[in-house]
Design an enzyme around this catalytic site. Structure first.
Site, PDB file in Angstrom:
ATOM      1  N   PRO A 108       1.437  -1.100  -0.369  1.00  0.00           N
ATOM      2  CA  PRO A 108      -0.109   0.204   0.085  1.00  0.00           C
ATOM      3  C   PRO A 108       0.621   1.299   0.193  1.00  0.00           C
ATOM      4  O   PRO A 108       1.678   1.022   0.552  1.00  0.00           O
ATOM      5  CB  PRO A 108      -0.535  -0.165   0.735  1.00  0.00           C
ATOM      6  CG  PRO A 108      -0.265  -0.833   2.512  1.00  0.00           C
ATOM      7  CD  PRO A 108       0.359  -2.137   1.234  1.00  0.00           C
ATOM      8  N   VAL A 109       0.274   1.997  -0.813  1.00  0.00           N
ATOM      9  CA  VAL A 109       1.195   3.625  -0.792  1.00  0.00           C
ATOM     10  C   VAL A 109       0.641   4.549   0.754  1.00  0.00           C
ATOM     11  O   VAL A 109      -0.199   4.653   0.728  1.00  0.00           O
ATOM     12  CB  VAL A 109       0.845   4.385  -2.231  1.00  0.00           C
ATOM     13  CG1 VAL A 109       1.206   3.931  -3.742  1.00  0.00           C
ATOM     14  CG2 VAL A 109      -0.903   4.450  -2.514  1.00  0.00           C
ATOM     15  N   ALA A 111       1.570   4.180   3.606  1.00  0.00           N
ATOM     16  CA  ALA A 111       1.890   3.433   4.989  1.00  0.00           C
ATOM     17  C   ALA A 111       3.221   3.256   5.362  1.00  0.00           C
ATOM     18  O   ALA A 111       2.810   2.205   6.530  1.00  0.00           O
ATOM     19  CB  ALA A 111       0.670   2.453   4.074  1.00  0.00           C
ATOM     20  N   GLY A 112       4.253   3.968   5.461  1.00  0.00           N
ATOM     21  CA  GLY A 112       4.840   4.050   5.826  1.00  0.00           C
ATOM     22  C   GLY A 112       6.088   2.477   5.298  1.00  0.00           C
ATOM     23  O   GLY A 112       6.567   2.218   6.463  1.00  0.00           O
ATOM     24  N   LEU A 113       5.820   1.646   4.475  1.00  0.00           N
ATOM     25  CA  LEU A 113       6.608   0.706   3.977  1.00  0.00           C
ATOM     26  C   LEU A 113       7.316   1.474   2.934  1.00  0.00           C
ATOM     27  O   LEU A 113       8.474   0.348   2.210  1.00  0.00           O
ATOM     28  CB  LEU A 113       5.203  -0.431   3.329  1.00  0.00           C
ATOM     29  CG  LEU A 113       4.034  -0.386   4.564  1.00  0.00           C
ATOM     30  CD1 LEU A 113       3.331  -1.378   3.879  1.00  0.00           C
ATOM     31  CD2 LEU A 113       5.029  -1.249   5.673  1.00  0.00           C
ATOM     32  N   GLY A 114       7.639   2.496   2.296  1.00  0.00           N
ATOM     33  CA  GLY A 114       8.723   3.006   1.787  1.00  0.00           C
ATOM     34  C   GLY A 114       8.431   2.535   0.544  1.00  0.00           C
ATOM     35  O   GLY A 114       9.055   2.472  -0.104  1.00  0.00           O
ATOM     36  N   SER A 115       7.062   2.956  -0.008  1.00  0.00           N
ATOM     37  CA  SER A 115       6.573   2.364  -1.079  1.00  0.00           C
ATOM     38  C   SER A 115       6.911   3.343  -2.378  1.00  0.00           C
ATOM     39  O   SER A 115       7.434   3.346  -3.763  1.00  0.00           O
ATOM     40  CB  SER A 115       5.192   2.339  -1.150  1.00  0.00           C
ATOM     41  OG  SER A 115       4.575   2.831  -2.381  1.00  0.00           O
ATOM     42  N   ALA A 118      10.929   2.862  -3.364  1.00  0.00           N
ATOM     43  CA  ALA A 118      10.816   1.745  -4.194  1.00  0.00           C
ATOM     44  C   ALA A 118      10.927   1.695  -5.199  1.00  0.00           C
ATOM     45  O   ALA A 118      11.319   1.782  -6.218  1.00  0.00           O
ATOM     46  CB  ALA A 118      10.257   0.829  -3.183  1.00  0.00           C
ATOM     47  N   ASP A 159      14.458   5.378   3.486  1.00  0.00           N
ATOM     48  CA  ASP A 159      13.532   3.994   2.495  1.00  0.00           C
ATOM     49  C   ASP A 159      14.065   4.342   1.298  1.00  0.00           C
ATOM     50  O   ASP A 159      14.327   3.520   0.863  1.00  0.00           O
ATOM     51  CB  ASP A 159      12.186   5.190   2.252  1.00  0.00           C
ATOM     52  CG  ASP A 159      11.801   5.169   3.209  1.00  0.00           C
ATOM     53  OD1 ASP A 159      11.608   4.449   4.795  1.00  0.00           O
ATOM     54  OD2 ASP A 159      10.773   5.533   3.307  1.00  0.00           O
TER      55      ASP A 159
END
Ligand code: PMV
Length: 328
Positions: A108-109, A111-115, A118, A159
């Protein structure tokens, strides 16, 4: 050169978010969920960018923008980091060619996952390969970092580093990145609360609390540092039990800082009740995602529990694979 596809991993912060802003160390892990960039050279000089996740696409030519999908303001803001990454590679190549750039992310964008980082790494690598430019990982990192600055103002660089180099890293403001040795697989359940949050707002909240209660927050900072140091050791040994316990303690500190919320607590409790070794929020908090560490035997149970608690959740493992060309 035909179509080039490159990919780069998303990330989770395993330990140390927020405290890292004040110089303490943090541990970041690349996960086996990736963003993809597909690039091909066009016959004309236009740059076409399409982002599946953001639902926007546009043509760029010099200073002109022609929106295909989404509204103008949205397209301008959201596609700017990708455009920046493309232009940096074109500049390095000394070429002015038109390109089609399509991106999508399997996490998910926002959301803190570094999308976004990436995506930027994958774009830089794919454009480099399409133009036949020699691009080291250092080059990709630097370009993705520039793109990330457009998104986040003054990011730490964690990130783009993790999505370019992969693996597990210790990060500290004054010393930068250090790859960590990790023996075990790190089986995680990642649950997205779906609650939108702003990193900026959460960081400001912590700063306020720290200014108001320096004597209380200071020892918490030292505790956070000690958690990270012990976690480095536990990762080296592959000691999941200890890692889980340290995650729980780390979460308690973050709760104390006021960056957890009901939606996160709900999912974290569900994961723990289902037998997770440990669970915590990851990233800025105030919504966004939580992570739970579980033994292989418990992993599916924890996943189901987090999903039943209302999250869109998935299983992720660490990956050593940074940015790479998938096909060309
Ligand atoms: O949720 P994210 O990926 O934006 O992570 C924020 C991490 C913080 O430590 C809260 C802020 C920072 O700049 O390190």
């Amino acid at each position: 050169m035909g179509v080039v596809v490159a990919s780069a991993p998303a990330k989770v912060i395993l330990f140390g978010e927020h405290f890292v802003v004040y110089g303490e160390p943090a541990i970041v892990l690349a996960i086996d969920k990736r963003a993809y960039a597909k690039v091909e050279i066009r016959q004309d000089k236009r740059l076409f960018i399409h982002s599946q996740n953001l639902g926007v696409s546009a043509f760029f030519e010099d200073d002109d923008i022609k929106v295909e999908k989404g509204d103008l303001k949205e397209a301008k803001i959201k596609l700017e980091p990708i455009k920046c990454a493309v232009e940096k590679v074109l500049k390095k190549a000394g070429e002015k060619v038109g390109l089609n750039v399509e991106v999508h992310s399997t996490v998910p964008v926002a959301a803190g996952l570094g999308s976004s980082a990436a995506v930027a790494s994958a774009v830089a690598a794919a454009v480099g390969a399409a133009l036949n430019v020699e691009m080291s990982k250092e080059d990709v990192f630097r370009i993705a970092f520039e793109a990330e600055k457009i998104m986040h103002g003054t990011p730490s660089g964690v990130d783009p580093a993790i999505s370019t180099f992969g693996g597990t890293m210790l990060f500290q403001l004054d010393t930068g990145f250090k790859p960590l040795e990790v023996k075990a697989d790190i089986p995680l359940v990642i649950g997205n609360t779906g609650v939108e949050r702003s990193t900026r707002v959460q960081v400001a909240k912590v700063r306020e609390l720290r200014d108001k209660y320096p004597q209380i927050i200071e020892p918490m900072m030292r505790t956070a540092r000690e958690i990270v140091l012990q976690a480095v050791e536990a990762l080296r040994k592959g000691d999941l039990q200890t890692l889980g316990e340290l995650m729980n303690i780390n979460h308690a500190l973050l709760y104390g800082l006021g960056v957890s919320d009901e939606s996160l607590e709900w999912l974290i409790n569900a994961a723990r009740r289902a037998g997770a070794l440990g669970a915590k929020l990851t990233g800025a908090g105030g919504g966004g995602c939580m992570i739970a560490l579980a033994s292989m035997e418990r992993l599916e149970k924890v996943l189901e529990a987090v999903q039943r608690a209302g999250a869109s959740a998935f299983i992720a493992r660490k990956t050593d694979e940074g940015v790479k060309i998938e096909s060309s």
